[in-house]
Design a protein around this motif. Structure first.
Motif, PDB file in Angstrom:
ATOM      1  N   UNK A   1       0.806  -1.227   0.000  1.00 57.90           N
ATOM      2  CA  UNK A   1       0.000   0.000   0.000  1.00 57.90           C
ATOM      3  C   UNK A   1       0.837   1.273   0.000  1.00 57.90           C
ATOM      4  N   UNK A   2       2.000   1.231   0.645  1.00 55.50           N
ATOM      5  CA  UNK A   2       2.893   2.394   0.663  1.00 55.50           C
ATOM      6  C   UNK A   2       3.387   2.685  -0.748  1.00 55.50           C
ATOM      7  N   UNK A   3       3.797   1.636  -1.460  1.00 57.08           N
ATOM      8  CA  UNK A   3       4.272   1.805  -2.824  1.00 57.08           C
ATOM      9  C   UNK A   3       3.162   2.288  -3.743  1.00 57.08           C
TER      10      UNK A   3
ATOM     11  N   UNK B   1      24.612 -14.863   1.469  1.00 58.31           N
ATOM     12  CA  UNK B   1      23.252 -15.110   1.947  1.00 58.31           C
ATOM     13  C   UNK B   1      22.889 -14.016   2.945  1.00 58.31           C
ATOM     14  N   UNK B   2      21.822 -13.292   2.668  1.00 63.11           N
ATOM     15  CA  UNK B   2      21.334 -12.239   3.545  1.00 63.11           C
ATOM     16  C   UNK B   2      20.112 -12.737   4.302  1.00 63.11           C
ATOM     17  N   UNK B   3      20.109 -12.561   5.603  1.00 61.24           N
ATOM     18  CA  UNK B   3      18.943 -12.882   6.413  1.00 61.24           C
ATOM     19  C   UNK B   3      18.073 -11.640   6.537  1.00 61.24           C
ATOM     20  N   UNK B   4      16.764 -11.806   6.494  1.00 57.74           N
ATOM     21  CA  UNK B   4      15.871 -10.667   6.629  1.00 57.74           C
ATOM     22  C   UNK B   4      15.337 -10.570   8.052  1.00 57.74           C
ATOM     23  N   UNK B   5      15.402  -9.377   8.599  1.00 61.82           N
ATOM     24  CA  UNK B   5      14.879  -9.080   9.932  1.00 61.82           C
ATOM     25  C   UNK B   5      13.703  -8.124   9.796  1.00 61.82           C
ATOM     26  N   UNK B   6      12.628  -8.410  10.479  1.00 56.75           N
ATOM     27  CA  UNK B   6      11.416  -7.586  10.428  1.00 56.75           C
ATOM     28  C   UNK B   6      11.528  -6.493  11.475  1.00 56.75           C
ATOM     29  N   UNK B   7      11.561  -5.230  11.033  1.00 53.24           N
ATOM     30  CA  UNK B   7      11.685  -4.089  11.954  1.00 53.24           C
ATOM     31  C   UNK B   7      10.698  -3.004  11.525  1.00 53.24           C
ATOM     32  N   UNK B   8       9.397  -3.203  11.758  1.00 49.38           N
ATOM     33  CA  UNK B   8       8.394  -2.202  11.389  1.00 49.38           C
ATOM     34  C   UNK B   8       8.402  -1.028  12.360  1.00 49.38           C
ATOM     35  N   UNK B   9       7.619  -0.016  12.034  1.00 53.41           N
ATOM     36  CA  UNK B   9       7.502   1.159  12.891  1.00 53.41           C
ATOM     37  C   UNK B   9       7.721   2.430  12.108  1.00 53.41           C
TER      38      UNK B   9
ATOM     39  N   UNK C   1      11.845   8.243  11.453  1.00 61.01           N
ATOM     40  CA  UNK C   1      10.651   9.006  11.827  1.00 61.01           C
ATOM     41  C   UNK C   1       9.441   8.081  11.791  1.00 61.01           C
ATOM     42  N   UNK C   2       8.434   8.408  12.605  1.00 59.61           N
ATOM     43  CA  UNK C   2       7.263   7.541  12.702  1.00 59.61           C
ATOM     44  C   UNK C   2       5.952   8.305  12.514  1.00 59.61           C
ATOM     45  N   UNK C   3       6.039   9.495  11.923  1.00 59.11           N
ATOM     46  CA  UNK C   3       4.844  10.319  11.741  1.00 59.11           C
ATOM     47  C   UNK C   3       4.264  10.207  10.335  1.00 59.11           C
ATOM     48  N   UNK C   4       4.773   9.280   9.534  1.00 60.03           N
ATOM     49  CA  UNK C   4       4.234   9.058   8.205  1.00 60.03           C
ATOM     50  C   UNK C   4       3.172   7.964   8.255  1.00 60.03           C
ATOM     51  N   UNK C   5       2.302   7.873   7.250  1.00 61.31           N
ATOM     52  CA  UNK C   5       1.269   6.829   7.257  1.00 61.31           C
ATOM     53  C   UNK C   5       1.881   5.442   7.436  1.00 61.31           C
ATOM     54  N   UNK C   6       1.313   4.690   8.361  1.00 63.22           N
ATOM     55  CA  UNK C   6       1.815   3.352   8.648  1.00 63.22           C
ATOM     56  C   UNK C   6       2.910   3.317   9.697  1.00 63.22           C
TER      57      UNK C   6
END
Length: 235
Positions: free
Chosen positions: A106-108, A144-152, A181-186
């Protein structure tokens, strides 16, 4: 003119020396960091292409051509406009798939509605080819890259971690003395702090963090002194 930096990470495994190299470019008015990761096989991944101007696209293409690289994947840590301005260009130029987390779609997809307001009237949209799952391993060459989930900062933000060299491409999660920053949508401030502590601060202190803007930093340094999420956090 785009700013270009080069980092060489030497890996030693069973007495064999491998070199993973990281080329960073600073693109667009947001001063966004675009990364190209590659090794001696010449396979490469392009992460967060912020190239918009012709000179920026030319700089990326010239580097890839001069080093005889073969891009195989296009990765987005997240899909804010400054990190995806070059998505369509990279996808079509190198005929490679675009990968990011499903929650970033949705962001894209919202970008065309506001791109002209930021001066990007000729923004070209792009579509994903694969949604990355938390913990998924992304391979290219001998890397090999591991993916880490870091939302916010955004709802589906990922960090790409290379454990052998203790390097992570962190997008807009953790910065030198700051956080995204965390003031953007989502965005959500408490979520970002929680996941930095859960998934980034569990990494070794010596891990080098290459962020979406500004200079690199280290996990240990930010655990000690980051004013938002470190031991002496003031916010």
């Amino acid at each position: 003119m785009p700013k270009i930096n080069s980092i060489v990470v030497i890996l030693i495994h069973h007495s064999t020396i491998y070199a993973m190299q990281i080329k960073s470019f600073t693109f667009n008015p947001f001063m966004e960091n675009t990364y190209v990761l590659y090794d001696e096989t010449k396979e490469a991944v392009i992460i967060d292409p912020g190239c918009h101007e012709k000179s920026e696209k030319a700089a990326l293409m010239e580097f890839i051509k001069e080093n005889r690289l073969v891009p195989v994947k296009l990765l987005n840590t997240h899909c804010h406009i400054d990190h995806v301005l070059g998505n369509a260009f990279v996808k079509t130029t190198y005929d490679i798939p675009l990968w990011f987390h499903r929650d970033e779609l949705p962001i894209l997809e919202s970008i065309p509605a506001y791109a002209s307001n930021y001066g990007f009237a000729n923004y070209q949209p792009s579509q994903p080819d694969h949604f990355i799952s938390e913990g998924e391993v992304i391979k290219f060459g001998k890397v090999a890259l591991k993916t880490l989930f870091v939302p916010g900062h955004s709802p589906g933000h990922l960090v790409f971690y290379h454990e052998p060299s203790k390097v992570c491409i962190a997008g807009d999660t953790l910065f030198d003395g700051s956080i995204g920053r965390t003031d953007l949508p989502g965005g959500d401030h408490d979520t970002l702090l929680r996941y930095i502590k859960k998934n980034l601060f569990e990494l070794p202190d010596e891990v080098e963090v290459y962020p979406g803007h500004g200079p690199s930093t280290q996990i240990g340094k930010e655990k000690d002194s980051n004013p938002f999420v470190g031991k002496l956090a003031r916010f």
